[in-house]
Design a protein around this motif. Sequence first.
Motif, short mmCIF file in Angstrom:
data_model
loop_
_atom_site.label_atom_id
_atom_site.label_comp_id
_atom_site.label_asym_id
_atom_site.label_seq_id
_atom_site.Cartn_x
_atom_site.Cartn_y
_atom_site.Cartn_z
N MET A 33 0.84 -1.20 0.00
CA MET A 33 0.00 0.00 0.00
C MET A 33 0.88 1.25 0.00
O MET A 33 0.62 2.21 -0.74
CB MET A 33 -0.93 -0.02 1.22
N GLN A 34 1.92 1.24 0.81
CA GLN A 34 2.83 2.39 0.86
C GLN A 34 3.62 2.54 -0.45
O GLN A 34 3.84 3.65 -0.93
CB GLN A 34 3.79 2.26 2.05
N SER B 177 2.61 1.67 -3.40
CA SER B 177 1.72 2.22 -4.43
C SER B 177 1.45 3.70 -4.19
O SER B 177 1.29 4.46 -5.15
CB SER B 177 0.41 1.42 -4.49
N ALA B 178 1.40 4.14 -2.93
CA ALA B 178 1.23 5.57 -2.65
C ALA B 178 2.46 6.35 -3.11
O ALA B 178 2.34 7.43 -3.70
CB ALA B 178 0.98 5.79 -1.16
N VAL C 128 -3.86 4.01 -8.41
CA VAL C 128 -4.83 4.27 -7.34
C VAL C 128 -5.64 3.01 -7.04
O VAL C 128 -5.92 2.69 -5.88
CB VAL C 128 -5.75 5.45 -7.72
N ASN D 185 -3.54 0.76 -4.97
CA ASN D 185 -3.47 1.28 -3.61
C ASN D 185 -4.74 0.94 -2.84
O ASN D 185 -4.68 0.50 -1.68
CB ASN D 185 -3.24 2.79 -3.63
N ALA E 246 -5.04 -1.49 0.41
CA ALA E 246 -5.60 -0.95 1.65
C ALA E 246 -6.76 -1.82 2.13
O ALA E 246 -6.89 -2.10 3.33
CB ALA E 246 -6.06 0.49 1.44
#
Length: 116
Positions: free
Chosen positions: A22-23, A25-26, A56, A59, A63
């Motif tokens: 997740m991080q 992809s951010a 997005v 992500n 998440a």
Amino acid sequence: ISYLRDVGFGLCGLVLLSTLMMQVSAIAMSAWLAFWSTHQADFSSSQFLLISGVIVGGNALFALLRSFLFALGGLRAARRIYDQLASAVFNSPLAFFEHTAAGALINRFGKDSNTI
């Protein structure tokens, strides 16, 4: 360590992996925006939207996966802790039940379950 064991080391690893992804992809979205801002002429608006949408979407997927795995781990640990508590109480000597009020036991089980 016992809580991690109750959750499961494999599930803890999956939670950490999904958090990491997740991080990543951010950060990828920030890197993509920085790259795109200096190369706007090289990409059409549909290409920009497609690439941004994929990042997005990834992500959001990571998440959601992290949240699901985290909740699953908490439920798994709660069940095991509750089972250990019930086993300890049910295997207690009779003197324990003579000195401990039934209401106190019920309140303790209810409070522990609510806290977990």
